[in-house]
Design a protein around this motif. Structure first.
Motif, PDB file in Angstrom:
ATOM      1  N   UNK A   1      -0.544   9.819  15.143  1.00 47.63           N
ATOM      2  CA  UNK A   1      -0.113   8.976  16.223  1.00 47.63           C
ATOM      3  C   UNK A   1      -0.826   7.647  16.433  1.00 47.63           C
ATOM      4  N   UNK A   2      -2.185   7.553  16.247  1.00 45.49           N
ATOM      5  CA  UNK A   2      -3.048   6.229  16.298  1.00 45.49           C
ATOM      6  C   UNK A   2      -2.529   5.532  15.095  1.00 45.49           C
ATOM      7  N   UNK A   3      -2.495   6.255  14.026  1.00 42.60           N
ATOM      8  CA  UNK A   3      -2.196   5.463  12.658  1.00 42.60           C
ATOM      9  C   UNK A   3      -0.669   4.931  12.717  1.00 42.60           C
ATOM     10  N   UNK A   4       0.250   5.474  13.170  1.00 46.62           N
ATOM     11  CA  UNK A   4       1.527   4.820  13.341  1.00 46.62           C
ATOM     12  C   UNK A   4       1.421   3.624  14.344  1.00 46.62           C
ATOM     13  N   UNK A   5       0.943   3.884  15.632  1.00 44.57           N
ATOM     14  CA  UNK A   5       1.032   2.867  16.553  1.00 44.57           C
ATOM     15  C   UNK A   5      -0.132   1.649  16.429  1.00 44.57           C
ATOM     16  N   UNK A   6      -0.894   1.899  15.456  1.00 48.49           N
ATOM     17  CA  UNK A   6      -2.056   0.964  14.984  1.00 48.49           C
ATOM     18  C   UNK A   6      -2.973   0.992  16.102  1.00 48.49           C
ATOM     19  N   UNK A   7      -3.125   2.059  16.706  1.00 45.36           N
ATOM     20  CA  UNK A   7      -4.282   2.129  18.010  1.00 45.36           C
ATOM     21  C   UNK A   7      -5.525   2.340  17.357  1.00 45.36           C
ATOM     22  N   UNK A   8      -6.381   1.397  17.527  1.00 49.92           N
ATOM     23  CA  UNK A   8      -7.589   1.244  16.733  1.00 49.92           C
ATOM     24  C   UNK A   8      -9.018   1.618  18.022  1.00 49.92           C
ATOM     25  N   UNK A   9      -8.634   1.956  19.032  1.00 51.34           N
ATOM     26  CA  UNK A   9      -9.559   2.397  20.202  1.00 51.34           C
ATOM     27  C   UNK A   9     -10.516   3.140  20.136  1.00 51.34           C
ATOM     28  N   UNK A  10     -10.360   4.257  19.406  1.00 49.64           N
ATOM     29  CA  UNK A  10     -11.278   5.213  18.862  1.00 49.64           C
ATOM     30  C   UNK A  10     -11.383   5.650  17.646  1.00 49.64           C
ATOM     31  N   UNK A  11     -11.811   4.715  16.702  1.00 49.43           N
ATOM     32  CA  UNK A  11     -11.946   5.146  15.367  1.00 49.43           C
ATOM     33  C   UNK A  11     -12.938   6.215  14.972  1.00 49.43           C
ATOM     34  N   UNK A  12     -12.652   6.766  13.803  1.00 47.99           N
ATOM     35  CA  UNK A  12     -13.591   7.989  13.242  1.00 47.99           C
ATOM     36  C   UNK A  12     -14.855   6.918  12.644  1.00 47.99           C
TER      37      UNK A  12
ATOM     38  N   UNK B   1       0.409  -3.595  11.732  1.00 48.16           N
ATOM     39  CA  UNK B   1       1.745  -3.561  12.128  1.00 48.16           C
ATOM     40  C   UNK B   1       2.613  -4.024  10.927  1.00 48.16           C
ATOM     41  N   UNK B   2       2.217  -4.803  10.028  1.00 43.00           N
ATOM     42  CA  UNK B   2       3.046  -5.404   8.828  1.00 43.00           C
ATOM     43  C   UNK B   2       2.738  -4.180   7.600  1.00 43.00           C
ATOM     44  N   UNK B   3       2.328  -3.106   7.859  1.00 42.35           N
ATOM     45  CA  UNK B   3       1.951  -2.073   6.757  1.00 42.35           C
ATOM     46  C   UNK B   3       0.621  -2.082   6.095  1.00 42.35           C
ATOM     47  N   UNK B   4      -0.265  -2.733   6.478  1.00 39.98           N
ATOM     48  CA  UNK B   4      -1.673  -2.813   5.580  1.00 39.98           C
ATOM     49  C   UNK B   4      -2.620  -1.592   6.392  1.00 39.98           C
ATOM     50  N   UNK B   5      -1.901  -0.320   5.854  1.00 37.38           N
ATOM     51  CA  UNK B   5      -2.587   0.949   6.377  1.00 37.38           C
ATOM     52  C   UNK B   5      -2.062   1.839   5.293  1.00 37.38           C
ATOM     53  N   UNK B   6      -3.131   3.018   5.346  1.00 40.32           N
ATOM     54  CA  UNK B   6      -2.879   4.247   4.386  1.00 40.32           C
ATOM     55  C   UNK B   6      -2.962   5.519   4.829  1.00 40.32           C
ATOM     56  N   UNK B   7      -2.181   6.432   4.544  1.00 39.58           N
ATOM     57  CA  UNK B   7      -2.474   7.833   4.924  1.00 39.58           C
ATOM     58  C   UNK B   7      -2.374   8.711   3.488  1.00 39.58           C
ATOM     59  N   UNK B   8      -3.421   9.478   3.722  1.00 41.53           N
ATOM     60  CA  UNK B   8      -3.750  10.176   2.459  1.00 41.53           C
ATOM     61  C   UNK B   8      -3.789  11.675   2.761  1.00 41.53           C
ATOM     62  N   UNK B   9      -3.001  12.554   1.986  1.00 35.89           N
ATOM     63  CA  UNK B   9      -3.075  14.031   2.246  1.00 35.89           C
ATOM     64  C   UNK B   9      -3.943  14.755   0.989  1.00 35.89           C
ATOM     65  N   UNK B  10      -5.149  14.953   1.394  1.00 32.74           N
ATOM     66  CA  UNK B  10      -6.059  15.589   0.331  1.00 32.74           C
ATOM     67  C   UNK B  10      -5.823  17.000   0.005  1.00 32.74           C
ATOM     68  N   UNK B  11      -5.449  16.842  -1.333  1.00 32.81           N
ATOM     69  CA  UNK B  11      -5.016  18.416  -1.641  1.00 32.81           C
ATOM     70  C   UNK B  11      -6.463  19.001  -2.302  1.00 32.81           C
TER      71      UNK B  11
ATOM     72  N   UNK C   1       0.844  -1.116   0.175  1.00 35.01           N
ATOM     73  CA  UNK C   1      -0.037  -0.019  -0.106  1.00 35.01           C
ATOM     74  C   UNK C   1       0.810   1.366   0.122  1.00 35.01           C
ATOM     75  N   UNK C   2       1.984   1.238   0.780  1.00 37.07           N
ATOM     76  CA  UNK C   2       2.912   2.414   0.756  1.00 37.07           C
ATOM     77  C   UNK C   2       3.290   2.648  -0.645  1.00 37.07           C
ATOM     78  N   UNK C   3       3.704   1.648  -1.320  1.00 39.90           N
ATOM     79  CA  UNK C   3       4.205   2.012  -2.573  1.00 39.90           C
ATOM     80  C   UNK C   3       3.393   2.168  -3.604  1.00 39.90           C
ATOM     81  N   UNK C   4       1.912   1.662  -3.343  1.00 39.14           N
ATOM     82  CA  UNK C   4       1.078   2.080  -4.435  1.00 39.14           C
ATOM     83  C   UNK C   4       0.631   3.441  -4.379  1.00 39.14           C
ATOM     84  N   UNK C   5       0.535   4.177  -3.181  1.00 42.56           N
ATOM     85  CA  UNK C   5       0.159   5.436  -2.689  1.00 42.56           C
ATOM     86  C   UNK C   5       1.343   6.495  -2.945  1.00 42.56           C
ATOM     87  N   UNK C   6       2.618   6.004  -2.892  1.00 39.20           N
ATOM     88  CA  UNK C   6       3.602   6.973  -3.116  1.00 39.20           C
ATOM     89  C   UNK C   6       3.743   8.090  -3.984  1.00 39.20           C
TER      90      UNK C   6
END
Length: 178
Positions: free
Chosen positions: A81-92, A121-131, A48-53
């Motif tokens: 911080x939640x994204x990097x630590x994979x903390x899903x205790x309070x999702x939007x 933790x193995x990288x199945x996550x995505x951050x998106x900066x919306x322009x 996902x990181x490569x796909x979004x880069x």
């Protein structure tokens, strides 16, 4: 009354101009549908990181998640911080349907993670900066052109075809009115 060749040429030129203008308006307003992970979708085998880069996400675009609930759902998180630590205790938001479209309606950062903590933790996550939405015509890099099956939606070319037909019909009416 006989119509001169100059009037017909002017009418044809007006139709061509109207068609060109309608096509440029459709291109400027076009949105991009980003199918996350490409052919593999939202999957632990996807990079996902490569796909979004090299992608640019803009207001008006949509991101599409295709995934198997057996491998975990998708959570949207508030902070880096939640994204990097994979903390899903309070999702939007939780995405649970296996196929989900997320409209990018405003500028800013968006964070998505697999609810399977090991996959996250193995990288199945995505951050998106919306322009911001482009004000001019939008040239799409090859990497953003996505070919994928998905729900059918009216295309810009269909709207353009409709505008051309209406323009031609108007010209015929004007010519017949003489």
């Amino acid at each position: 009354m006989k119509i001169g060749g100059g009037i017909i040429v002017a009418v044809v030129a007006a139709v061509a101009l109207a068609a060109a203008m309608s096509m440029s308006i459709d291109v400027a307003a076009a949105e991009v549908n980003h199918v996350v992970g490409g052919d593999h979708g939202w999957d632990p085998t996807s990079d996902i990181l490569y796909w979004s880069s090299d992608r640019i996400f803009r207001v008006g675009d949509q991101i599409w998640f295709t995934y198997s609930a057996a491998q975990g759902l998708i959570a949207e998180l508030k902070s880096r911080e939640e994204y990097e630590s994979c903390n899903m205790s309070n999702p939007i938001m939780m995405y649970t349907e296996g196929l989900h479209t997320v409209p990018l309606e405003k500028e800013g950062m968006r964070y998505f993670v697999s609810t399977d903590s090991q996959n996250c933790k193995n990288g199945l996550k995505l951050h998106v900066e919306v322009q911001p939405k482009d004000s001019g015509s939008r040239a799409l890099p090859v990497a953003q052109t996505v070919v994928a099956d998905g729900p059918a939606a009216p295309s810009g070319s269909a709207r353009c075809g409709y505008n051309v037909i209406l323009s031609l019909l108007l010209c015929v009416i004007v010519v017949l009115a003489y």
